[in-house]
Write an enzyme that holds these catalytic residues in place. Structure first.
Site, mmCIF file in Angstrom:
data_model
loop_
_atom_site.group_PDB
_atom_site.id
_atom_site.type_symbol
_atom_site.label_atom_id
_atom_site.label_comp_id
_atom_site.label_asym_id
_atom_site.label_seq_id
_atom_site.Cartn_x
_atom_site.Cartn_y
_atom_site.Cartn_z
ATOM 1 N N ASP A 160 31.076 -30.335 -58.150
ATOM 2 C CA ASP A 160 30.257 -29.335 -58.848
ATOM 3 C C ASP A 160 30.595 -29.459 -60.323
ATOM 4 O O ASP A 160 31.369 -30.334 -60.731
ATOM 5 C CB ASP A 160 30.542 -27.924 -58.319
ATOM 6 C CG ASP A 160 29.334 -26.996 -58.443
ATOM 7 O OD1 ASP A 160 28.713 -26.976 -59.521
ATOM 8 O OD2 ASP A 160 29.025 -26.288 -57.480
ATOM 9 N N HIS A 238 23.666 -29.250 -60.178
ATOM 10 C CA HIS A 238 25.097 -28.932 -60.297
ATOM 11 C C HIS A 238 25.950 -30.189 -60.453
ATOM 12 O O HIS A 238 27.001 -30.317 -59.825
ATOM 13 C CB HIS A 238 25.560 -28.149 -59.069
ATOM 14 C CG HIS A 238 25.261 -26.689 -59.117
ATOM 15 N ND1 HIS A 238 26.130 -25.766 -59.670
ATOM 16 C CD2 HIS A 238 24.181 -25.991 -58.702
ATOM 17 C CE1 HIS A 238 25.609 -24.558 -59.567
ATOM 18 N NE2 HIS A 238 24.411 -24.669 -58.989
ATOM 19 N N GLU A 294 20.043 -23.812 -57.095
ATOM 20 C CA GLU A 294 19.992 -23.586 -58.544
ATOM 21 C C GLU A 294 19.714 -24.872 -59.327
ATOM 22 O O GLU A 294 20.456 -25.246 -60.234
ATOM 23 C CB GLU A 294 21.297 -22.951 -59.013
ATOM 24 C CG GLU A 294 21.589 -21.611 -58.342
ATOM 25 C CD GLU A 294 22.935 -21.038 -58.716
ATOM 26 O OE1 GLU A 294 23.073 -19.797 -58.748
ATOM 27 O OE2 GLU A 294 23.867 -21.823 -58.969
ATOM 28 N N GLU A 437 35.564 -19.708 -59.502
ATOM 29 C CA GLU A 437 35.518 -19.673 -60.959
ATOM 30 C C GLU A 437 36.691 -18.883 -61.546
ATOM 31 O O GLU A 437 37.269 -19.283 -62.555
ATOM 32 C CB GLU A 437 34.192 -19.054 -61.438
ATOM 33 C CG GLU A 437 32.990 -19.956 -61.286
ATOM 34 C CD GLU A 437 32.276 -19.781 -59.959
ATOM 35 O OE1 GLU A 437 31.102 -20.171 -59.852
ATOM 36 O OE2 GLU A 437 32.908 -19.254 -59.022
#
Length: 496
Positions: A160, A238, A294, A437
């Protein structure tokens, strides 16, 4: 024919001594299908735990004809004289042993008759190692905890925009230039920093990756616990870290301009074929996850290569380029006996009927997939995102990405909601997701996982017998095991 062998006395003695429970305090998470305590104990001291039929015996057998047992299920009978454990397969024997470990007390194992079968064949957890890298020993620790709860799918998020985490011989720069970055603090790097990756040997570089030998060790360790490791390689979005190493694979040909592969570039398709070829050699899993979430189309809309691809394939909208790329990868996987999983965004086009949908944007994707005949896995943010805060009092919690997901909300997940019986057969199971994250250390990760992971496990194994009040009573006893194992966990769940 009975196969006689000794179940680990060390493990049983450890759990019994550490927890010192009475029969009324049994830790049975997830809840068995049927459990009847009959009184008394089977003593587990080494003098009685011998390999023979008679007093002190432990008999384990695989019996394909047992009518009340399904795959992964088991039948357990504990008497004062011994233990009988029967299953259809080796996984069932393993899960029966996990139940024995949870039953063990200082007095021994209580006499009980249990019949237990899972509700779903897919009971998983996702771990993001891209945003923060976790070493092999930490992965082992997670796999051990998965085994305790009878979870059987480890979704390994290896690539990612935080970094590429798996060695690929055909593309060595992926780990040389795409596995390390300038900042360890995600917020500082992603929101305020320069978002640049740095060569592996740069002083102060933050990151890491798994060698092929380390991947093999993880896969083998998981297999011993009947856990399937499902790798995820993001495509076509990504992928910022890929273009730091191979900028020719994005539409602009320059790093740090977009996170999407140039689907019109034949080299992008070649890249995915060659990467997956090496991935398949390392992971024997039935499923391969390619992400698919996304993925903006802005660069595709103005890219001459992508426009040419659309014209050649008769595509009307840029979004269909993602469908084209996904279908191509799925064909590659199917030809090699594997199945594709993608996040629910892949439903936005003409998804192939053999693709499996992982629904994260609520339950809607799973419902839509099931209604059109695709298999689906439920992992909605509303119930399954364990990087959310566990209380509304965020001042007492470690940093999280946001949101609010208490343990009772995890437990409320109903994978069959709004589906007819015919549609329900398309639901493979459930999965908890831990994105990292803001989770840089394993103690922080454990805090986010425990005890919420046990709630998700009970949804996956015991959906037809869920009882939150009963679960909460049982799960409080897990704190003693967590303490004995040295785990960091959300103590407020247990009234502390």
């Amino acid at each position: 024919m009975k196969l006689i062998f000794a179940i680990s006395i060390v493990a049983l003695s450890f759990f019994g001594t550490a927890c010192r429970r009475s029969v009324g305090e049994m830790i049975l998470v997830p809840m068995p299908q049927e459990a009847t305590f009959t009184g008394g104990y089977f003593e587990t001291d080494s003098a009685r735990f011998v390999e023979r039929a008679g007093d002190g015996y432990v008999a384990c057998r695989i019996d394909p004809s047992a009518p009340e047992i399904r795959p992964e299920g088991y039948r357990l009978k504990v008497t004062r004289r011994g233990i009988d454990l029967t299953a259809l397969d080796s996984a069932g024997l393993f899960y029966g042993r996990q139940t024995l470990c949870l039953l063990a007390t200082a007095q021994g194992i209580p006499c009980v008759e249990i019949i237990d079968n899972p509700c779903f064949g897919y009971r998983g957890i996702h771990l993001d190692v891209s945003r923060h890298f976790f070493p092999v020993e930490t992965i082992f620790r997670l796999l051990d905890e998965m085994a305790r709860y009878k979870l059987n799918k480890f979704h390994f998020h290896l690539a990612d925009n935080g970094g590429w985490r798996i060695r690929i011989d055909a593309y060595p720069l992926l780990t040389r230039l795409g596995a390390f970055r300038t900042e360890s603090d995600w917020l500082e790097w992603w929101s305020y920093g320069d978002r640049h990756y740095v060569p592996e040997d740069t002083p102060g570089a933050y990151g890491g990756y798994y060698t092929k030998e380390e991947i093999r060790r993880i896969v083998a360790y998981a297999a011993e616990r009947f856990i399937e490791v499902i790798p995820e390689i993001e495509f076509p979005g990504h992928s910022d870290e890929v273009f730091a190493a191979y900028p020719e694979l994005c539409c602009s040909g320059r790093a740090y301009t977009s996170g999407e592969f140039c689907v019109g570039n034949p080299l992008s398709l070649k890249f995915m074929d060659e990467v997956l070829t090496e991935v398949l050699e390392l992971f024997p899993s039935k499923y391969i996850h390619i992400g698919g979430d996304e993925c903006p189309t802005v660069m595709w809309e103005k890219c001459p290569h992508c426009k040419a691809r659309m014209k050649a394939e008769g595509l009307r909208r840029p979004r269909q380029l993602q469908n084209y790329a996904t279908a191509r990868v799925e064909k590659f996987l199917n030809a090699r006996g594997r199945r594709l999983i993608g996040w629910d965004e892949i439903l936005e086009g003409d998804v192939t009927p053999t693709a499996t949908i992982m629904s994260w944007r609520g339950a809607k994707g799973g419902i839509e997939a099931a209604r059109q005949g695709n298999h689906a896995i439920l992992a909605p943010t509303t119930n399954c995102y364990l990087d959310y805060y566990q209380t509304r009092d965020t001042a007492r919690e470690p940093l999280a990405i946001g949101g609010y997901l208490p343990v009772e909300k995890v437990y409320e997940l109903d994978p069959y909601e709004q589906l007819t019986p015919a549609e329900q057969v398309c639901i493979l199971g459930v999965q908890a997701n831990l994105w990292t994250e803001y989770i840089a250390t394993w103690p922080h990760a454990e805090y986010m996982l425990l005890p919420r992971l046990s709630a998700l496990a009970e949804v996956g194994w015991s959906l037809d017998r869920k009882d939150y009040a009963g679960y909460l009573h049982r799960v409080r006893r897990l704190a003693r095991i967590y303490d004995a194992c040295g785990y960091n966990y959300a103590r407020h769940i247990f009234g502390e």
